[in-house]
Scaffold this motif. Structure first.
Motif, PDB file in Angstrom:
ATOM      1  N   TRP A 131      40.327  30.503  42.869  1.00 47.13           N
ATOM      2  CA  TRP A 131      40.117  29.145  42.364  1.00 47.13           C
ATOM      3  C   TRP A 131      40.537  29.034  40.903  1.00 47.13           C
ATOM      4  O   TRP A 131      41.057  28.016  40.479  1.00 47.13           O
ATOM      5  N   ARG A 132      40.313  30.078  40.124  1.00 51.83           N
ATOM      6  CA  ARG A 132      40.597  30.036  38.690  1.00 51.83           C
ATOM      7  C   ARG A 132      42.072  30.305  38.366  1.00 51.83           C
ATOM      8  O   ARG A 132      42.560  29.860  37.336  1.00 51.83           O
ATOM      9  N   HIS A 166      40.309  23.737  39.712  1.00 51.26           N
ATOM     10  CA  HIS A 166      39.359  24.543  38.946  1.00 51.26           C
ATOM     11  C   HIS A 166      40.054  25.661  38.162  1.00 51.26           C
ATOM     12  O   HIS A 166      39.422  26.625  37.748  1.00 51.26           O
TER      13      HIS A 166
END
Length: 133
Positions: free
Chosen positions: A69-70, A77
């Motif tokens: 996600w990062r 996100h």
């Protein structure tokens, strides 16, 4: 048997398969690439290990369960460091096992230069490279 009709794969074989898909890096190579601004070091160890052993100066800390996600350049996100699919990411876990699976997952997101550190944080520390308590 799995649904594909193929026998299940053990973790050692899975590691061999995913590692065959990219070139892993040694501690000094990762250090030099990071110093030159050519690689982003990403520490995926959990907090207790970072507190026990220290951290690599300049490494981005992203715990394993947040990694995709990062670092997805298209994700809502994403971290500011996730600048594009050409980003050279060196994933670092404690001993270099979980990081291989994590790097393979990043390849599936299109981060084709993702790799991991052979021997993980412990190899970095053993090589005498910088660690901050």
């Amino acid at each position: 048997m799995s649904g594909s009709g193929q026998p299940p794969v053990g973790i050692d074989e899975l590691l061999d398969r995913v590692r065959a898909g990219y070139r892993r890096v040694a501690a000094h190579e990762a250090y030099e690439a990071a110093q030159a601004g050519d690689a982003l070091l990403v520490d995926i160890r959990y907090a207790a290990l970072r507190e026990r052993d220290g951290v690599i100066p300049g490494a981005l800390v992203i715990e394993r369960n947040e990694l995709e996600w990062r670092l997805d350049p298209q994700g809502s996100h994403k971290t500011p460091e996730a600048t594009g699919h050409d980003l050279q990411v060196v994933v670092i876990c404690n001993e270099g096992y979980a990081s291989s699976l994590a790097a393979a997952s990043l390849h599936q997101l299109g981060l084709h230069r993702a790799t991991d550190l052979v021997g993980g944080f412990q190899a970095w520390k053993a090589a005498g490279l910088p660690v901050t308590p």
